[in-house]
Design an enzyme around this catalytic site. Structure first.
Site, short mmCIF file in Angstrom:
data_model
loop_
_atom_site.label_atom_id
_atom_site.label_comp_id
_atom_site.label_asym_id
_atom_site.label_seq_id
_atom_site.Cartn_x
_atom_site.Cartn_y
_atom_site.Cartn_z
N CYS A 1 0.97 -1.12 -0.03
CA CYS A 1 -0.05 -0.28 0.29
C CYS A 1 1.18 1.54 -0.21
O CYS A 1 2.01 0.69 -0.27
CB CYS A 1 -0.60 0.06 1.25
SG CYS A 1 -1.74 -0.96 1.42
N TYR A 46 10.76 -4.34 -8.11
CA TYR A 46 9.91 -3.81 -7.91
C TYR A 46 8.64 -2.87 -8.30
O TYR A 46 7.96 -2.11 -9.01
CB TYR A 46 8.69 -5.13 -8.09
CG TYR A 46 7.47 -5.32 -9.06
CD1 TYR A 46 7.30 -5.29 -10.12
CD2 TYR A 46 6.40 -4.84 -8.45
CE1 TYR A 46 5.96 -4.82 -11.01
CE2 TYR A 46 4.54 -5.49 -8.97
CZ TYR A 46 3.84 -5.38 -9.85
OH TYR A 46 3.57 -5.11 -10.35
N GLY A 52 -1.18 0.50 -5.28
CA GLY A 52 -2.20 0.81 -4.66
C GLY A 52 -3.86 0.53 -5.84
O GLY A 52 -2.73 2.61 -5.64
N ASN A 110 0.65 0.29 6.10
CA ASN A 110 1.10 -0.18 4.64
C ASN A 110 1.95 -2.01 5.32
O ASN A 110 2.83 -1.33 6.07
CB ASN A 110 2.06 0.20 3.95
CG ASN A 110 2.70 -0.35 3.05
OD1 ASN A 110 2.37 -0.79 2.32
ND2 ASN A 110 4.06 -0.11 2.85
N GLY A 111 1.56 -2.85 5.22
CA GLY A 111 1.60 -3.89 5.56
C GLY A 111 1.53 -5.62 5.87
O GLY A 111 0.58 -5.39 5.15
#
Length: 510
Positions: free
Chosen positions: A2, A257, A28, A101-102
């Site tokens: 995210c 990425y 996201g 985020n995670g």
């Protein structure tokens, strides 16, 4: 994976949050949300969709306040319900909002503990709501009418004691300030910036530095593993290490990425790290196949461009853009179902025949996950007239799931699982396949910041840095992440959920 952002400013932050989320959209594309604070009131807008589709003029006009959080989501367990869009909010204590985020690896145990011991109810399946409630409970334990920065640090220390996994979060305490913190391993990224104005300093947290750059914030530094940085709306910045034994171990797949090439993460230029990945790949090709017959190197846009360019330079062969990308198609790696991914590859890329016809082509991608996209692209190259099609991955074989916030599919859907390189090459239809060695990948990233001694490389080497990932847990996420489970969940949600196009105004009882 995210994208998160938090801003403490001297004027309305709604437009700045919108701009930052748009810049972080690559992290996201499933949902977006924003919450702002003004004179003790919170204003929240979140829904499924891209940033530009979730926030309209009527919403932006009501998102007033000089403090706020933003979030763009892609779900790690396949859920696309708008009820799990972030930020989340709890009323007690003080009114706290959080964007995360995670992924928490002990979420189920924490959920039970919250219910039995902390008397808190969790309303969604999101571990972000669990993280918020853990933080809120630890802060409430201080029993004060108004919290201090030390109380906030105490609460973050409690989060670190109880939570396991990878997490970077920004939490807003209504009328007080915003705190940004990372897990003790620093698996997920978070950076702080500052902007000087005539009215005083403004601060911004973001997942990537590129969001700071675009809004005119200067990088202060990355939030350290286990650290919390609190921005008091009146008094400025405070920082404290809140973990007992932090170990710098950022996720290496961010550099491969997810991150934009113009970002700097944990002191490492993503662009330069990808240049070094391409250089390492070229050196491996010259080492194992010095008499190669590669005519041209062609990247699979967009992430692999930097690596492919450096590979071509190092090999002394032509670099060409052989695929044209439709920029209105979302990233296929993070799409929920296999059927949608297959359809999207054809819509997303188109080959330029003259760059392939009669040539021995080396295609370069950042990684190979399921292999279905790679196979389709190789087929496209052959249809465009390529003589031979070779394939290079800037990352090692992805053989294991990622449990810290990246939606790697179930193990059985990973083409690298239980296959060697020759078997993978055959499965995707390549005449020859070359992978990056993991030692070379680590060196390519580590060269940017020698202070980082460890990386989370679990999807490549099955070594989970938090040390708490069991076979039972991996089986559980296997059942959640396979495509059939996701497709079933999508069907259920599409029948149950209706879009909410309203602004929710949250009144702080204080």
């Amino acid at each position: 994976m995210c994208g998160i952002v938090g801003i403490v400013a001297k004027s309305n932050v709604n437009q700045a949050l919108f701009d930052a989320l748009t810049i972080l959209q690559h992290r996201g594309q499933d949902a977006a949300g924003m919450v702002t604070s003004d004179q003790g009131r919170l204003f929240l807008r979140k829904d499924n969709g891209l940033v530009r589709d979730v926030f309209h003029t009527r919403h932006m006009r009501r998102l007033i306040g000089s403090m706020g959080l933003g979030h763009v989501r892609y779900p790690t367990a396949g859920c696309s319900s708008s009820s799990e869009a972030q930020p989340f909010y709890v009323n007690s204590p003080y009114g706290i909002s959080l964007a995360h985020n995670g992924n928490l690896t002990n979420a189920e145990q924490l959920k039970e503990d919250l219910f039995r011991d902390d008397l808190r109810h969790i309303n969604t399946n999101s571990d972000s709501e669990i993280l918020l409630n853990i933080f809120a409970h630890e802060l409430q334990q201080q029993g004060k009418l108004r919290a201090t920065e030390e109380d906030v640090f105490y609460a973050v220390a409690g989060v670190h004691r109880r939570c396991r996994g990878g997490y970077a979060a920004v939490a807003m305490i209504t009328g007080f300030g915003i705190v940004g913190f990372r897990d003790p391993y620093g698996i997920r990224p978070l950076i702080l910036g500052k902007r000087e104005t005539s009215d005083g300093d403004e601060y911004m947290f973001a997942s990537e530095s590129v969001a700071l750059d675009a809004l005119g914030f200067k990088i202060v530094r990355d939030v350290a593993p286990g650290e919390a940085i609190f921005i008091d709306a009146k008094k400025g910045m405070f920082a404290k290490q809140c973990a007992d034994n932090p170990i710098y171990s950022p996720c290496i797949f961010e550099y491969v990425y997810f991150a934009r090439p113009d970002s700097i993460m944990d002191g490492v230029s993503v662009y330069k790290s990808r240049l070094r990945m391409g250089e390492k790949l070229a050196q491996k090709i010259k080492r194992i196949k010095p008499d190669h017959d590669i005519d041209v190197v062609i990247p699979i846009p967009d992430t692999s461009r930097t690596s492919a360019l450096q590979m071509a330079n190092e090999l002394g062969v032509k670099y060409r853009e052989g695929f044209i990308k439709n920029r209105y198609i979302a990233r296929t790696f993070i799409m929920p179902g296999q059927k949608q991914r297959k359809k999207s590859v054809k819509q997303k890329l188109n080959a330029i025949d003259l760059e392939f016809k009669g040539k021995n082509v080396m295609l370069v991608d950042d990684s190979i996950v399921r292999g279905t996209t790679s196979k389709q692209i190789i087929d496209m190259a052959r249809q465009a007239g390529a003589n031979k099609v070779y394939f290079a991955s800037a990352a090692p074989p992805v053989r294991y799931p990622n449990v810290y916030g990246i939606d790697m599919p179930s193990v059985k859907e990973l083409i690298g699982h239980d296959r060697d390189e020759k078997q993978i090459a055959k499965a995707i239809g390549a005449d020859w396949l070359v992978y990056q060695d993991i030692e070379d990948l680590i060196e390519a990233v580590q060269k940017g910041n020698k202070l980082i001694k460890h990386f989370d490389c679990s999807c490549f080497n099955n070594e989970y840095v938090t040390g708490d990932v069991s076979a039972e847990y991996l089986t559980k996420i296997e059942n959640l992440r396979n495509d059939s489970a996701k497709e079933q969940q999508d069907k259920e949600e599409s029948g149950d959920m209706a879009k909410d196009s309203t602004i929710i105004e949250l009144h702080n009882s204080a």
